[in-house]
Write a protein that holds these residues in place. Sequence first.
Motif, mmCIF file in Angstrom:
data_model
loop_
_atom_site.group_PDB
_atom_site.id
_atom_site.type_symbol
_atom_site.label_atom_id
_atom_site.label_comp_id
_atom_site.label_asym_id
_atom_site.label_seq_id
_atom_site.Cartn_x
_atom_site.Cartn_y
_atom_site.Cartn_z
ATOM 1 N N GLY A 156 -52.808 8.147 -42.279
ATOM 2 C CA GLY A 156 -52.905 8.025 -43.726
ATOM 3 C C GLY A 156 -52.784 6.590 -44.167
ATOM 4 O O GLY A 156 -51.937 5.849 -43.649
ATOM 5 N N SER A 211 -56.742 13.551 -46.862
ATOM 6 C CA SER A 211 -55.878 13.279 -48.014
ATOM 7 C C SER A 211 -56.057 11.830 -48.464
ATOM 8 O O SER A 211 -57.053 11.520 -49.106
ATOM 9 C CB SER A 211 -54.428 13.638 -47.682
ATOM 10 O OG SER A 211 -53.980 12.975 -46.517
ATOM 11 N N ALA A 212 -55.135 10.932 -48.098
ATOM 12 C CA ALA A 212 -55.202 9.548 -48.585
ATOM 13 C C ALA A 212 -55.602 8.606 -47.452
ATOM 14 O O ALA A 212 -54.842 8.438 -46.495
ATOM 15 C CB ALA A 212 -53.867 9.132 -49.185
ATOM 16 N N GLY A 214 -42.449 9.334 -37.268
ATOM 17 C CA GLY A 214 -42.656 8.978 -38.669
ATOM 18 C C GLY A 214 -43.539 10.005 -39.363
ATOM 19 O O GLY A 214 -43.792 11.085 -38.822
ATOM 20 N N PRO A 215 -44.016 9.674 -40.581
ATOM 21 C CA PRO A 215 -44.738 10.669 -41.389
ATOM 22 C C PRO A 215 -45.958 11.239 -40.652
ATOM 23 O O PRO A 215 -46.832 10.493 -40.229
ATOM 24 C CB PRO A 215 -45.189 9.870 -42.615
ATOM 25 C CG PRO A 215 -44.287 8.695 -42.677
ATOM 26 C CD PRO A 215 -43.899 8.389 -41.270
ATOM 27 N N VAL A 234 -48.240 12.954 -42.019
ATOM 28 C CA VAL A 234 -49.292 13.137 -43.025
ATOM 29 C C VAL A 234 -49.862 14.553 -42.839
ATOM 30 O O VAL A 234 -49.080 15.506 -42.782
ATOM 31 C CB VAL A 234 -50.356 12.020 -42.966
ATOM 32 C CG1 VAL A 234 -51.153 11.967 -44.274
ATOM 33 C CG2 VAL A 234 -49.684 10.643 -42.761
ATOM 34 N N ALA A 235 -51.173 14.706 -42.682
ATOM 35 C CA ALA A 235 -51.735 16.061 -42.558
ATOM 36 C C ALA A 235 -52.090 16.398 -41.119
ATOM 37 O O ALA A 235 -52.772 17.387 -40.863
ATOM 38 C CB ALA A 235 -52.957 16.189 -43.468
ATOM 39 N N LEU A 250 -51.397 19.957 -39.724
ATOM 40 C CA LEU A 250 -52.314 20.927 -40.343
ATOM 41 C C LEU A 250 -53.720 20.775 -39.770
ATOM 42 O O LEU A 250 -54.381 21.768 -39.459
ATOM 43 C CB LEU A 250 -52.350 20.720 -41.869
ATOM 44 C CG LEU A 250 -51.046 20.970 -42.626
ATOM 45 C CD1 LEU A 250 -51.185 20.506 -44.078
ATOM 46 C CD2 LEU A 250 -50.670 22.443 -42.585
#
Lengths: 325, 278
Positions: A42, A68-69, A193-194, A196-197, A200
């Motif tokens: 992301g 997403s971003a 860490g994150p 994000v998607a 999914l």
Amino acid sequence: MRKTFATASGARPIYPDLDKTESLEVLAGLVPDGAVVAVGGGLSSREPMALLRSLLRRGVKGLTVVGSAHGIDIDLLCGGGAVSRSGESYVGFEQDFGMAPNFRRACEAGEVAVEDSCCYTLVQQLRAAIFGLPFMPIRSVRGTDFESLHPEFESISCPYTGDRLLLVPALVPDVALIHVQYADRQGNLRVEGPPVADVLFAKASRVVLATAERMVSTEELLALGGVTIPYFYVTAVAEVPMGAHPTACYPFYAYDRFHTARYYEAAKAGPDAFRSEYLQPFVYDCPTHPDYLQQIGGEALRARLASWTKDTGHWMSLYREEVPA
Amino acid sequence: MSADCTLGELMIASIANTIEDGILAFHGFGSPLVQLALHVAKRTHAQRLILVAGATYGINPAPPFLTPTSNDWVMDRGAACSLDIEELFDLAAAGRMGRMFLSGLQIDQWGNCNVTRMGRDALTLKLPGGGGGCNLSCDAEHVTLWTTAHRAPPDEKGRRRFRLVEECDFITSLGHRARGRPRRELGHHGGGPQWLVTDLGIFDFDDKGRARLRTVHPDVTVEEVRASTQFELTVVDTVETTRPPDPEVVSLIRHLDPMRVYQHEIRPDDRSRRFALA
């Protein structure tokens, strides 16, 4: 039947093999022209950039991108002429550099069909795929112009409460492209860490192609904190150190703001400048990823981007305006 | 301590003033002003704020400095834990997000924003897109809007390119009325935009859902705001001057953002504006 990006039809495969290690080039060869592609990561973090450069070298065309971003990942694919439709929620360089020049040009020229999404709509569409359902409901979006942009969304009245809801169809990407910090040979993936998607994407897509900074044993993966994405979702995996450059892949390296600035200047100057100043030197003239690593500055660059661990001053210096000597 | 503050610092403090204590608020990505406003609120009047960082989804982080990109490990240092993308948006969908912050290349009188495309029929300019702003504009309990480009000076032919427009070319995020349809008919959880903080002043929204000028910044007149606004300007009975931040708040902002990353978001001409502190 309404037109959708990619609706669930038939079960997605699972991948039981015990060794799925492949080269970066083999991974890139598994992305067919015209595929619906979910690019992981992301904004300026953990984008599968080496895999995207490899895709451009093999001349992939007609991709639909969903996500997403995002930023330089989708902009690079657009600049390389690989994209024909975008269902992204955001493609830009935030306040740091601004709008995404190649993405903009491709959309405005009509080369890329604009079918923007938004983050939760995407999440619910991926969840529908993961759950094996044809759609999921959301309450939001109604009243905005995304309703007319996506005529496949269906407004209904809830049979239990009478609430107005919007049904969004399942989204099954043909391919998910993910870069992670650690993987084992089976394809168990660990994201630090994150996420994000990415989780999914991995569960919703037919094919999952992963690159990893470091290939480790399953025991080491467990010692590092465990598996984020289980191996049976993953089709193939390649070890690609610095594979997210110029985006960050902590703890190995921070965002390369100077390289990104150079990218941005070339992209902003127009398609010809982008081709000669960026695509040629950093994509087409680097037939392998090690060639790219040499081109961007080799070990000295890696060490500079890894210096964030020393102290806050070193970390902060990576974001300053001046390009270091 | 400094005797004056910048436009950015005035806007950060103004946005922070819209944040209640004890709510869950999310700052999205791409806006240093909003990131800083949340950190200011958390460290002053809203210590029970549940601060969710945009892009990293870290809960109550304490970044050592501000970065020009949002999805960076700098920005979630000190976070007690992190949400994943679905959990953050589920919280909003279930009505548990108290406030979200949105902006646009176009913002209309009803608080709709456009960050998707310019040109109603033919696409004339592709904008980056709204991330999850569309969903959150419907689901978050309250929304604070902001823009750093309200001022619309005339070009050599006398034309103005308005940021505050009569009607958005594309409605990315929902205000109080969209294409003639009032928000309340749509049955969303969220109440819609409550404040609009700009480089010229601060608006609230009247009971019909129209933006209404409430304060002007100390170096701005109501007439200047009117000239820079495409829709018919409504104002409160007595338009006051925006209250400058406390010196402690200005010091806090400078401590949180030592590289002055927030200035990226301010137009070059506006970066030298200064306002005397209280």
